[in-house]
Design a protein around this motif. Structure first.
Motif, PDB file in Angstrom:
ATOM      1  N   UNK A 168       0.855  -1.182   0.000  1.00 49.08           N
ATOM      2  CA  UNK A 168       0.000   0.000   0.000  1.00 49.08           C
ATOM      3  C   UNK A 168       0.893   1.234   0.000  1.00 49.08           C
ATOM      4  N   UNK A 169       0.622   2.116  -0.949  1.00 48.01           N
ATOM      5  CA  UNK A 169       1.428   3.345  -1.078  1.00 48.01           C
ATOM      6  C   UNK A 169       0.561   4.561  -0.792  1.00 48.01           C
ATOM      7  N   UNK A 170       1.171   5.573  -0.202  1.00 47.19           N
ATOM      8  CA  UNK A 170       0.478   6.824   0.089  1.00 47.19           C
ATOM      9  C   UNK A 170       1.309   7.996  -0.433  1.00 47.19           C
ATOM     10  N   UNK A 171       0.611   9.066  -0.755  1.00 38.92           N
ATOM     11  CA  UNK A 171       1.268  10.258  -1.295  1.00 38.92           C
ATOM     12  C   UNK A 171       1.334  11.331  -0.216  1.00 38.92           C
ATOM     13  N   UNK A 172       2.511  11.925  -0.048  1.00 43.59           N
ATOM     14  CA  UNK A 172       2.689  13.031   0.885  1.00 43.59           C
ATOM     15  C   UNK A 172       3.454  14.157   0.194  1.00 43.59           C
ATOM     16  N   UNK A 173       3.578  15.272   0.890  1.00 46.07           N
ATOM     17  CA  UNK A 173       4.341  16.404   0.363  1.00 46.07           C
ATOM     18  C   UNK A 173       3.498  17.310  -0.511  1.00 46.07           C
ATOM     19  N   UNK A 175       2.237  21.276  -1.616  1.00 45.47           N
ATOM     20  CA  UNK A 175       1.762  22.418  -0.834  1.00 45.47           C
ATOM     21  C   UNK A 175       0.780  22.018   0.260  1.00 45.47           C
ATOM     22  N   UNK A 176      -0.041  21.020  -0.031  1.00 43.89           N
ATOM     23  CA  UNK A 176      -1.084  20.656   0.931  1.00 43.89           C
ATOM     24  C   UNK A 176      -0.741  19.411   1.751  1.00 43.89           C
ATOM     25  N   UNK A 177       0.470  18.860   1.574  1.00 40.81           N
ATOM     26  CA  UNK A 177       0.872  17.665   2.300  1.00 40.81           C
ATOM     27  C   UNK A 177       0.318  16.381   1.742  1.00 40.81           C
ATOM     28  N   UNK A 178      -0.476  16.480   0.674  1.00 37.33           N
ATOM     29  CA  UNK A 178      -1.088  15.296   0.066  1.00 37.33           C
ATOM     30  C   UNK A 178      -0.733  15.154  -1.414  1.00 37.33           C
ATOM     31  N   UNK A 179       0.355  15.814  -1.815  1.00 40.33           N
ATOM     32  CA  UNK A 179       0.828  15.662  -3.192  1.00 40.33           C
ATOM     33  C   UNK A 179       0.319  16.677  -4.183  1.00 40.33           C
ATOM     34  N   UNK A 180      -0.386  17.703  -3.714  1.00 37.27           N
ATOM     35  CA  UNK A 180      -0.951  18.700  -4.621  1.00 37.27           C
ATOM     36  C   UNK A 180      -0.465  20.098  -4.275  1.00 37.27           C
ATOM     37  N   UNK A 181      -0.597  21.003  -5.246  1.00 37.74           N
ATOM     38  CA  UNK A 181      -0.215  22.388  -4.999  1.00 37.74           C
ATOM     39  C   UNK A 181      -0.125  23.176  -6.281  1.00 37.74           C
ATOM     40  N   UNK A 182       0.612  24.267  -6.230  1.00 36.17           N
ATOM     41  CA  UNK A 182       0.815  25.148  -7.378  1.00 36.17           C
ATOM     42  C   UNK A 182       2.300  25.230  -7.677  1.00 36.17           C
ATOM     43  N   UNK A 192       7.294  15.973  -3.618  1.00 33.61           N
ATOM     44  CA  UNK A 192       6.166  15.049  -3.514  1.00 33.61           C
ATOM     45  C   UNK A 192       6.761  13.659  -3.321  1.00 33.61           C
ATOM     46  N   UNK A 193       6.292  12.952  -2.294  1.00 32.76           N
ATOM     47  CA  UNK A 193       6.888  11.668  -1.924  1.00 32.76           C
ATOM     48  C   UNK A 193       5.805  10.582  -1.850  1.00 32.76           C
ATOM     49  N   UNK A 194       6.132   9.420  -2.397  1.00 38.89           N
ATOM     50  CA  UNK A 194       5.254   8.253  -2.288  1.00 38.89           C
ATOM     51  C   UNK A 194       5.961   7.229  -1.408  1.00 38.89           C
ATOM     52  N   UNK A 195       5.311   6.873  -0.320  1.00 37.31           N
ATOM     53  CA  UNK A 195       5.856   5.872   0.617  1.00 37.31           C
ATOM     54  C   UNK A 195       5.052   4.579   0.499  1.00 37.31           C
ATOM     55  N   UNK A 196       5.754   3.485   0.270  1.00 38.39           N
ATOM     56  CA  UNK A 196       5.115   2.186   0.084  1.00 38.39           C
ATOM     57  C   UNK A 196       5.544   1.250   1.210  1.00 38.39           C
ATOM     58  N   UNK A 197       4.607   0.444   1.673  1.00 33.72           N
ATOM     59  CA  UNK A 197       4.912  -0.517   2.736  1.00 33.72           C
ATOM     60  C   UNK A 197       4.075  -1.773   2.532  1.00 33.72           C
TER      61      UNK A 197
END
Length: 197
Positions: A168-173, A175-182, A192-197
């Motif tokens: 299961x991978x999640x997106x962080x980072x 502007x909004x901490x969830x992989x989105x921004x300007x 933008x970081x994807x962490x998989x475990x």
């Protein structure tokens, strides 16, 4: 004596009717279409004098003063928006008439910046990520995914289209901490970081 009176009469007529003698507003608006402008900053100039700022919704321009038929115009870009690498005027110079004025337009090229995503802990296949219409299938063991460049001041938003097998991978980072921004004025690499475990 007669010619002096005549000259005085002509001078007075010009003073009373500047437009008729070429000294006032004419009959044509010097205007045109604008393309690829997304923010304030575009300033156009005619004949090195009068200027006009292009404002929202950034689709057209019109100089405040009108010009007379057969007046020569020469429209140049005095300033460009901060997110534009260049702005060019199409059909910038001619003698004014309804046809030549209708051919004027301005288009800007918006800067783009590199965009890459950091991936941690991916050990299996099947991960697919997207940023808008940009899709990337990510192989096991990948640590960095280079996405398509993003326009400055444009949005980005990395999401997971499909999860890898057994992880299961999640997106962080971002502007909004969830992989989105300007997108800012510099490359967006590794923020933008994807962490998989």
């Amino acid at each position: 004596m007669k010619s002096s009176i005549l000259r005085a009469g002509v001078t007075l007529a010009c003073a009373l009717g500047l437009a008729a003698c070429g000294g006032g507003d004419g009959d044509l608006y010097l205007s045109g279409a604008v393309y690829n402008v997304t923010k304030d900053g575009l300033v156009l100039q005619n004949n090195g004098g009068e200027t006009v700022k292009v404002t929202a919704p950034y689709t057209s321009f019109s100089f405040p003063s009108r010009v007379s038929t057969d007046d020569r115009f020469n429209i140049t870009v005095k300033d460009k928006p901060s997110n534009a690498s260049e702005c060019t005027v199409t059909n910038p110079t001619a003698r004014a008439n309804y046809y030549t004025i209708a051919q004027i337009s301005v288009s800007c090229t918006i800067k783009t910046h590199e965009f890459s995503v950091t991936v941690n802990g991916l050990t299996t296949s099947g991960l697919t990520i997207v940023n808008g219409s940009d899709r990337r299938d990510v192989a096991a063991g990948t640590s960095t995914v280079k996405m398509s460049a993003v326009y400055e001041d444009g949005p980005y938003g990395v999401t997971i289209l499909s999860q890898p097998a057994g992880q299961t991978c999640t997106v962080t980072g971002g502007d909004n901490g969830k992989g989105s921004g300007t997108m800012g004025s510099t490359n967006l690499d590794g923020k933008v970081v994807i962490n998989c475990a």
